[in-house]
Design a protein around this motif. Structure first.
Motif, PDB file in Angstrom:
ATOM      1  N   LEU A   1       2.499  12.986 -21.518  1.00  0.00           N
ATOM      2  CA  LEU A   1       2.679  14.436 -21.706  1.00  0.00           C
ATOM      3  C   LEU A   1       4.147  14.810 -21.516  1.00  0.00           C
ATOM      4  N   ASN A   2       4.773  14.245 -20.478  1.00  0.00           N
ATOM      5  CA  ASN A   2       6.178  14.569 -20.234  1.00  0.00           C
ATOM      6  C   ASN A   2       7.059  14.122 -21.408  1.00  0.00           C
ATOM      7  N   GLN A   3       6.721  12.966 -21.976  1.00  0.00           N
ATOM      8  CA  GLN A   3       7.528  12.494 -23.122  1.00  0.00           C
ATOM      9  C   GLN A   3       7.447  13.524 -24.258  1.00  0.00           C
TER      10      GLN A   3
ATOM     11  N   SER B   1       0.821  -1.215   0.000  1.00  0.00           N
ATOM     12  CA  SER B   1       0.000   0.000   0.000  1.00  0.00           C
ATOM     13  C   SER B   1       0.853   1.263   0.000  1.00  0.00           C
ATOM     14  N   ARG B   2       0.441   2.227  -0.783  1.00  0.00           N
ATOM     15  CA  ARG B   2       1.100   3.529  -0.724  1.00  0.00           C
ATOM     16  C   ARG B   2       0.442   4.411   0.334  1.00  0.00           C
ATOM     17  N   SER B   3      -0.892   4.302   0.454  1.00  0.00           N
ATOM     18  CA  SER B   3      -1.567   5.221   1.382  1.00  0.00           C
ATOM     19  C   SER B   3      -1.161   4.957   2.834  1.00  0.00           C
TER      20      SER B   3
ATOM     21  N   LEU C   1     -12.891  14.739  -8.571  1.00  0.00           N
ATOM     22  CA  LEU C   1     -12.051  15.568  -9.440  1.00  0.00           C
ATOM     23  C   LEU C   1     -10.897  14.790 -10.072  1.00  0.00           C
ATOM     24  N   ARG C   2     -10.767  13.520  -9.710  1.00  0.00           N
ATOM     25  CA  ARG C   2      -9.575  12.789 -10.153  1.00  0.00           C
ATOM     26  C   ARG C   2      -9.494  12.698 -11.676  1.00  0.00           C
ATOM     27  N   GLU C   3     -10.652  12.393 -12.287  1.00  0.00           N
ATOM     28  CA  GLU C   3     -10.645  12.198 -13.735  1.00  0.00           C
ATOM     29  C   GLU C   3     -10.210  13.475 -14.463  1.00  0.00           C
TER      30      GLU C   3
ATOM     31  N   ARG D   1      -1.572   0.708 -10.585  1.00  0.00           N
ATOM     32  CA  ARG D   1      -2.610   1.711 -10.329  1.00  0.00           C
ATOM     33  C   ARG D   1      -2.082   3.106 -10.038  1.00  0.00           C
ATOM     34  N   HIS D   2      -0.836   3.257  -9.663  1.00  0.00           N
ATOM     35  CA  HIS D   2      -0.319   4.611  -9.417  1.00  0.00           C
ATOM     36  C   HIS D   2       0.506   5.137 -10.593  1.00  0.00           C
ATOM     37  N   TYR D   3       0.445   4.447 -11.718  1.00  0.00           N
ATOM     38  CA  TYR D   3       1.236   4.857 -12.893  1.00  0.00           C
ATOM     39  C   TYR D   3       1.063   6.361 -13.134  1.00  0.00           C
ATOM     40  N   CYS D   4       2.170   7.037 -13.421  1.00  0.00           N
ATOM     41  CA  CYS D   4       2.151   8.502 -13.525  1.00  0.00           C
ATOM     42  C   CYS D   4       1.194   8.980 -14.617  1.00  0.00           C
ATOM     43  N   PRO D   5       0.216   9.802 -14.244  1.00  0.00           N
ATOM     44  CA  PRO D   5      -0.758  10.275 -15.250  1.00  0.00           C
ATOM     45  C   PRO D   5      -0.137  11.243 -16.262  1.00  0.00           C
TER      46      PRO D   5
ATOM     47  N   THR E   1       8.071   3.831  -2.525  1.00  0.00           N
ATOM     48  CA  THR E   1       7.895   3.101  -1.262  1.00  0.00           C
ATOM     49  C   THR E   1       6.468   2.588  -1.086  1.00  0.00           C
ATOM     50  N   ARG E   2       6.384   1.495  -0.376  1.00  0.00           N
ATOM     51  CA  ARG E   2       5.087   0.893  -0.046  1.00  0.00           C
ATOM     52  C   ARG E   2       5.189   0.290   1.356  1.00  0.00           C
ATOM     53  N   ILE E   3       4.018   0.018   1.953  1.00  0.00           N
ATOM     54  CA  ILE E   3       3.967  -0.744   3.206  1.00  0.00           C
ATOM     55  C   ILE E   3       3.236  -2.065   2.929  1.00  0.00           C
TER      56      ILE E   3
HETATM   57  C1  HEM Z   1      10.039  12.919 -15.876  1.00  0.00           C
HETATM   58  C2  HEM Z   1       8.826  13.203 -15.408  1.00  0.00           C
HETATM   59  C3  HEM Z   1       8.100  12.369 -14.406  1.00  0.00           C
HETATM   60  C4  HEM Z   1       8.445  11.185 -13.810  1.00  0.00           C
HETATM   61  C5  HEM Z   1       9.724  10.371 -14.005  1.00  0.00           C
HETATM   62  C6  HEM Z   1       7.362  10.805 -12.936  1.00  0.00           C
HETATM   63  C7  HEM Z   1       7.338   9.648 -12.170  1.00  0.00           C
HETATM   64  C8  HEM Z   1       6.246   9.198 -11.469  1.00  0.00           C
HETATM   65  C9  HEM Z   1       6.152   7.918 -10.816  1.00  0.00           C
HETATM   66  C10 HEM Z   1       7.251   6.861 -10.755  1.00  0.00           C
HETATM   67  C11 HEM Z   1       4.934   7.815 -10.250  1.00  0.00           C
HETATM   68  C12 HEM Z   1       4.371   6.619  -9.470  1.00  0.00           C
HETATM   69  C13 HEM Z   1       4.657   6.758  -8.004  1.00  0.00           C
HETATM   70  C14 HEM Z   1       4.224   5.538  -7.221  1.00  0.00           C
HETATM   71  O1  HEM Z   1       3.965   4.469  -7.783  1.00  0.00           O
HETATM   72  O2  HEM Z   1       4.177   5.655  -5.972  1.00  0.00           O
HETATM   73  C15 HEM Z   1       4.239   9.055 -10.531  1.00  0.00           C
HETATM   74  C16 HEM Z   1       2.976   9.352 -10.093  1.00  0.00           C
HETATM   75  C17 HEM Z   1       2.396  10.582 -10.258  1.00  0.00           C
HETATM   76  N1  HEM Z   1       2.877  11.622 -11.016  1.00  0.00           N
HETATM   77 FE1  HEM Z   1       4.569  11.650 -12.113  1.00  0.00          FE
HETATM   78  N2  HEM Z   1       6.384  11.747 -12.998  1.00  0.00           N
HETATM   79  C18 HEM Z   1       6.785  12.728 -13.889  1.00  0.00           C
HETATM   80  C19 HEM Z   1       6.095  13.854 -14.247  1.00  0.00           C
HETATM   81  C20 HEM Z   1       4.920  14.250 -13.671  1.00  0.00           C
HETATM   82  C21 HEM Z   1       4.256  15.502 -13.917  1.00  0.00           C
HETATM   83  C22 HEM Z   1       4.721  16.565 -14.915  1.00  0.00           C
HETATM   84  C23 HEM Z   1       3.138  15.527 -13.137  1.00  0.00           C
HETATM   85  C24 HEM Z   1       2.070  16.581 -12.987  1.00  0.00           C
HETATM   86  C25 HEM Z   1       2.154  17.833 -13.357  1.00  0.00           C
HETATM   87  C26 HEM Z   1       3.089  14.266 -12.412  1.00  0.00           C
HETATM   88  C27 HEM Z   1       2.104  13.914 -11.514  1.00  0.00           C
HETATM   89  C28 HEM Z   1       1.997  12.673 -10.922  1.00  0.00           C
HETATM   90  C29 HEM Z   1       0.879  12.284 -10.063  1.00  0.00           C
HETATM   91  C30 HEM Z   1      -0.330  13.137  -9.720  1.00  0.00           C
HETATM   92  C31 HEM Z   1       1.122  10.964  -9.658  1.00  0.00           C
HETATM   93  C32 HEM Z   1       0.251  10.092  -8.733  1.00  0.00           C
HETATM   94  C33 HEM Z   1      -0.621   9.183  -9.584  1.00  0.00           C
HETATM   95  C34 HEM Z   1      -1.519   8.248  -8.781  1.00  0.00           C
HETATM   96  O3  HEM Z   1      -1.164   7.824  -7.700  1.00  0.00           O
HETATM   97  O4  HEM Z   1      -2.596   7.916  -9.289  1.00  0.00           O
HETATM   98  N3  HEM Z   1       4.190  13.532 -12.748  1.00  0.00           N
HETATM   99  N4  HEM Z   1       5.058   9.864 -11.282  1.00  0.00           N
END
Ligand code: HEM
Length: 396
Positions: free
Chosen positions: A351-353, A65-67, A98-100, A343-347, A287-289
């Motif tokens: 866009l960043n790519q 869990s992350r939370s 608001l998540r979506e 499920r926590h994949y970065c949204p 990190t996770r627990i």
């Molecule tokens: C090189 C750019 C980025 C990298 C390498 C990155 C990496 C990551 C990673 C590894 C996670 C997953 C964390 C986990 O599993 O605990 C994550 C989640 C997240 N990232 Fe990114 N991120 C980047 C850019 C961004 C940007 C530009 C934003 C927003 C403006 C963003 C917002 C978020 C959010 C909101 C989450 C949480 C998603 C969730 O739990 O559903 N990230 N990011």
């Protein structure tokens, strides 16, 4: 053995602050002990997962869990760092419905900062840098202000605050730097952001979320909205700035590769994808627990224990990536884990790519003779949650 005696014998995570080579200790663990016991900056023991498949499975394992990390009774990675804002804020956004909209606003579908603006910001910064002379620093002159300005426009923060946002990189501190700076500077940054929230631009993700929050049946109170905005500001700044710095360093060191990309700009997506894999970016871990007893690889993990996942190491697993230390844009590789998995994949991954590709495209066009300067040699900021060079000194 007492807890203190046990932790004194364990290897201390993280093992290196360099973002251009995987730490030797991580290389060893990958081959000999892909789940290993380490001690964190907070002095707590944790399990470090380095192997690619184990890391990928751990990232999608609902028993991890992350939370639960926001529970102060649980083992932590850092003592001085504030509770991981990202943990709570996605839950808050979901509760308010608001998540979506937030996820859409971090995807290539967002309209707040079109790629033409991302390019224009890169062009302005390079104009300023080249206008000052024949050498510059691609961290302070380019990567950091670029990420800060793009983030401000995405979120709807006024452009005038971008240089202050840029300086917040220093607050992404860990270990002793976090212990020293964060108790005062973290709340001060929240106060500062609160004043900016009273004067947002007309468009941007934050004004949009606030508008929807006003009509939500379960609206977030202002203090929670501030936390959300804080987390988004740090997410938009930290990883994108450090990642762009990793890309420009790789290009400045390898003029042949830079020329190849100038001649074949359609290869840029492959370059960016390969740097996501190749460049270590984690000054901390994911990190996770453990919520129940489970087995990871050969190791029995008990409920309540800390599990740390090194995607940097996983992206260098020699069983998956041949000659992992080689930056090779032609490799036909398994997907990297830079943005997590499950499920926590970065949204904001896609866009960043696109944004990074745009910034690098401008850089290569504007600096046709880009070279890394011999002096000062590249050094790395220690104790930060993302790995960033102090400077990338270049001439052109
Ligand atoms: C090189 C750019 C980025 C990298 C390498 C990155 C990496 C990551 C990673 C590894 C996670 C997953 C964390 C986990 O599993 O605990 C994550 C989640 C997240 N990232 Fe990114 N991120 C980047 C850019 C961004 C940007 C530009 C934003 C927003 C403006 C963003 C917002 C978020 C959010 C909101 C989450 C949480 C998603 C969730 O739990 O559903 N990230 N990011």
């Amino acid at each position: 053995m007492s807890d203190a005696e046990l932790t004194a014998t364990l290897p201390h995570y993280p093992f290196s602050f360099r973002g251009d080579a995987l730490a030797p200790a991580l290389k060893q663990f990958l081959v000999h002990e892909p789940v290993t016991r380490v001690v964190t900056n907070a002095g707590h023991p944790g399990w470090l997962v380095t192997g690619y498949e184990l890391a990928r499975d751990a990232l999608k394992d609902p028993r991890l869990s992350r939370s639960a990390l926001s529970d102060p009774e649980m083992p932590q990675e850092d003592s001085g760092a504030p509770p991981l804002a990202v943990v709570g804020t996605m839950i808050m956004l979901r509760r308010a419905g608001l998540r979506e909209e937030a996820v859409k606003g971090m995807s290539p579908r967002q309209q707040y900062v079109p790629l033409s603006r991302v390019r224009a910001i890169a062009e302005e910064l390079l104009d300023e840098m080249t206008g000052r002379g024949t050498s510059g620093d691609l961290v302070e002159d380019f990567a950091l202000p670029w990420a800060a300005r793009v983030t401000c426009e995405l979120l709807g923060l006024r452009p005038a605050v971008a240089s202050e946002v840029s300086a917040w990189f220093g607050l992404m501190a860990t270990g002793p730097i976090a212990d020293r700076r964060l108790p005062t500077e973290w709340p001060a940054s929240l106060d500062r952001l609160a004043t900016w929230m009273d004067d947002l631009a007309e468009t941007g993700l934050l004004p949009r979320l606030m508008q929807l929050n006003d009509v939500s049946p379960h609206p977030l109170p202002p203090v929670d909205m501030l936390e959300v905005a804080h987390m988004l500001t740090f997410s938009g700044l930290g990883n994108p700035a450090a990642f762009l710095a990793a890309c420009v360093l790789a290009l400045a060191r390898d003029p042949k590769l830079a020329n190849r990309l100038r001649e074949q700009p359609d290869l840029m997506p492959l370059m960016v994808k390969e740097v996501y894999r190749w460049a270590p970016l984690l000054g901390d871990s994911i990190t996770r627990i453990a919520m129940e007893d489970l087995v990871i690889g050969d190791v029995h993990v008990h409920a309540g224990e800390l599990v740390m996942i090194s995607t940097d190491a996983a992206n260098h697993d020699p069983a998956v990536f041949a000659e992992p230390e080689r930056l090779d844009i032609d490799r036909d590789a398994a997907p990297h884990l830079r943005f997590g998995h499950g499920r926590h994949y970065c949204p904001a991954a896609a866009l960043n790519q696109l944004q990074t590709e745009a910034a690098l495209d401008v850089l290569l066009a504007r600096l046709p003779n880009l070279r890394l300067a011999a002096e000062p040699p590249v050094t790395w900021r220690d104790h930060h949650s993302v790995l960033m060079p102090v400077e990338v000194p270049v001439h052109w």
